[in-house]
Design an enzyme around this catalytic site. Structure first.
Site, PDB file in Angstrom:
ATOM      1  NE  ARG A 175      -7.325   1.481  -5.826  1.00 16.62           N
ATOM      2  CZ  ARG A 175      -6.265   1.876  -5.387  1.00 16.62           C
ATOM      3  NH1 ARG A 175      -5.136   2.222  -5.894  1.00 16.62           N
ATOM      4  NH2 ARG A 175      -6.033   1.273  -3.933  1.00 16.62           N
ATOM      5  CG  HIS A 211       0.003   1.907  -9.087  1.00 19.36           C
ATOM      6  ND1 HIS A 211      -0.251   1.521  -8.034  1.00 19.36           N
ATOM      7  CD2 HIS A 211      -1.242   2.647  -9.565  1.00 19.36           C
ATOM      8  CE1 HIS A 211      -1.473   2.053  -7.537  1.00 19.36           C
ATOM      9  NE2 HIS A 211      -2.070   2.688  -8.438  1.00 19.36           N
ATOM     10  CG  ASP A 256      -2.032   1.019   1.137  1.00 18.76           C
ATOM     11  OD1 ASP A 256      -2.446   1.662   0.040  1.00 18.76           O
ATOM     12  OD2 ASP A 256      -2.700   1.171   2.072  1.00 18.76           O
ATOM     13  CG  LEU A 311       9.931 -16.758  -3.349  1.00 15.10           C
ATOM     14  CD1 LEU A 311       9.787 -16.995  -1.745  1.00 15.10           C
ATOM     15  CD2 LEU A 311      10.709 -15.477  -3.664  1.00 15.10           C
ATOM     16  CD  GLU A 332       2.902 -13.179  15.771  1.00 13.53           C
ATOM     17  OE1 GLU A 332       2.763 -11.805  16.344  1.00 13.53           O
ATOM     18  OE2 GLU A 332       2.567 -14.104  16.339  1.00 13.53           O
ATOM     19  NE  ARG A 390      -8.064   0.176   5.219  1.00 18.35           N
ATOM     20  CZ  ARG A 390      -7.911   1.723   5.374  1.00 18.35           C
ATOM     21  NH1 ARG A 390      -8.579   1.938   6.544  1.00 18.35           N
ATOM     22  NH2 ARG A 390      -7.774   2.300   4.342  1.00 18.35           N
TER      23      ARG A 390
HETATM   24  C1  FPP Z   1      -1.917   0.217  -3.429  1.00 17.96           C
HETATM   25  O1  FPP Z   1      -1.465   1.386  -3.440  1.00 17.96           O
HETATM   26  C2  FPP Z   1      -1.489  -0.785  -4.628  1.00 17.96           C
HETATM   27  C3  FPP Z   1      -2.164  -1.389  -5.391  1.00 17.96           C
HETATM   28  C4  FPP Z   1      -3.604  -1.058  -5.324  1.00 17.96           C
HETATM   29  C5  FPP Z   1      -1.572  -1.931  -6.594  1.00 17.96           C
HETATM   30  C6  FPP Z   1      -0.254  -2.614  -6.328  1.00 17.96           C
HETATM   31  C7  FPP Z   1       0.409  -2.925  -7.546  1.00 17.96           C
HETATM   32  C8  FPP Z   1       1.819  -2.622  -7.765  1.00 17.96           C
HETATM   33  C9  FPP Z   1       2.852  -2.471  -6.637  1.00 17.96           C
HETATM   34  C10 FPP Z   1       2.214  -2.787  -9.092  1.00 17.96           C
HETATM   35  C11 FPP Z   1       2.229  -4.052  -9.854  1.00 17.96           C
HETATM   36  C12 FPP Z   1       2.351  -5.323  -9.042  1.00 17.96           C
HETATM   37  C13 FPP Z   1       2.908  -6.416  -9.945  1.00 17.96           C
HETATM   38  C14 FPP Z   1       2.974  -7.672  -9.056  1.00 17.96           C
HETATM   39  C15 FPP Z   1       3.379  -6.675 -11.429  1.00 17.96           C
HETATM   40  P1  FPP Z   1      -2.786   2.651  -3.395  1.00 17.96           P
HETATM   41  O2  FPP Z   1      -2.550   2.861  -4.718  1.00 17.96           O
HETATM   42  O3  FPP Z   1      -3.722   2.131  -2.735  1.00 17.96           O
HETATM   43  O4  FPP Z   1      -1.627   3.541  -2.561  1.00 17.96           O
HETATM   44  P2  FPP Z   1      -2.735   4.781  -1.744  1.00 17.96           P
HETATM   45  O5  FPP Z   1      -3.075   4.159  -0.793  1.00 17.96           O
HETATM   46  O6  FPP Z   1      -1.314   5.658  -1.502  1.00 17.96           O
HETATM   47  O7  FPP Z   1      -3.403   5.607  -2.635  1.00 17.96           O
END
Ligand code: FPP
Length: 252
Positions: free
Chosen positions: A75, A41, A24, A135, A211, A198
């Site tokens: 989104r 991202h 996040d 892994l 944990e 959360r």
């Molecule tokens: C949450 O941050 C992140 C996501 C919903 C997307 C996670 C995706 C990646 C890390 C990139 C792609 C992954 C792979 C495996 C290729 P947010 O956008 O909710 O952040 P914010 O809470 O600051 O708005």
């Protein structure tokens, strides 16, 4: 099938066998820099790469990353579309490296709404790495913990229609065998970056005795040192699984 933490006390060690992460903070990382959220991202993919490598070095055997939740479809359309393109690109680019690193890749979640090209790449990447076992990397995409429990329930009843007549015969093992990651032990360590505390409908069944570790670090800044800090914190936890401290000590 993996041991259930509620049916038996699992064997544990100082290094988590299975780490599950909610990545996040990508959007906020970007907004702070006056960049579009999508830049966060893109940067987040680099953190995924670093984390996979660091887990390999630490001897972690299972890593599960929450990349896209069932609720992320809410989104803005351009952000969803960028995330889909990032999955496609990452799969195309990274699969050879994963194969060489001994990583077995699996994608868990309801893949049916994804475009055919993405579904095909996922199947190819899974097939290409299926001989690896250093892994086990699972990417949760269009995943939701409640979806997982429901689809497990449906799968169990499909496989054993008689159970509908005798619900008293339904036990944990019958259901958990149909969850989307029956091959993996329950996570030992859950990490959520980005400051929120959360579980957000991630592995809700499997997190029963995990944990929980929360850090304010935004996902794009998460690096090897951050992972080592989380693992060191984990190493200091007393995992009682319902027992008393005295019982835990006596069992050592
Ligand atoms: C949450 O941050 C992140 C996501 C919903 C997307 C996670 C995706 C990646 C890390 C990139 C792609 C992954 C792979 C495996 C290729 P947010 O956008 O909710 O952040 P914010 O809470 O600051 O708005």
């Amino acid at each position: 099938m993996a041991t259930s933490s509620t049916l038996a006390v699992p064997q544990t060690s100082g290094v988590p066998r299975h780490i599950a992460i909610i990545m996040d903070g990508n959007g906020r990382w970007a907004t702070r820099r006056h960049l579009p959220r999508t830049a966060g991202h893109i940067k987040g993919v680099q953190a995924v790469r670093r984390t996979v490598e660091a887990c390999g070095r630490l001897g972690v055997r299972y890593l599960t990353l929450f990349a896209f939740s069932s609720e992320n479809w809410r989104r803005p359309a351009d952000e969803v579309s960028l995330l889909m393109r990032l999955f496609v690109k990452s799969l195309e680019r990274e699969v050879v490296k994963l194969e060489k690193q001994g990583v077995r890749l699996r994608v868990v979640g309801d893949l049916s709404p994804f475009e055919p090209r993405l579904q095909e790449l996922i199947h190819q990447a899974e097939a290409r790495t299926e001989h690896n076992d250093q892994l086990n990397l699972s990417i949760a995409a269009n995943y939701g913990g409640r979806w997982d429990v429901l689809q497990a329930m449906r799968g169990m009843l499909r496989a054993n229609p008689g159970l509908a007549e005798h619900p008293e015969h339904i036990d944990e093992d019958a259901l958990s065998a149909h969850l989307s990651m029956p091959w993996a032990p329950e996570p030992d360590l859950f990490i959520r970056t980005g400051g929120e505390q959360r579980v957000s409908n991630f592995l809700i069944w499997q997190l029963a005795y995990t944990e929980l570790y929360f850090t304010d670090t935004y996902w794009p800044d998460f690096d090897r040192a951050c992972l080592e800090e989380a693992v060191a914190w984990y190493g200091g936890r007393e995992r009682r699984f319902g027992r008393t401290s005295a019982q835990v000590l006596a069992a050592r």
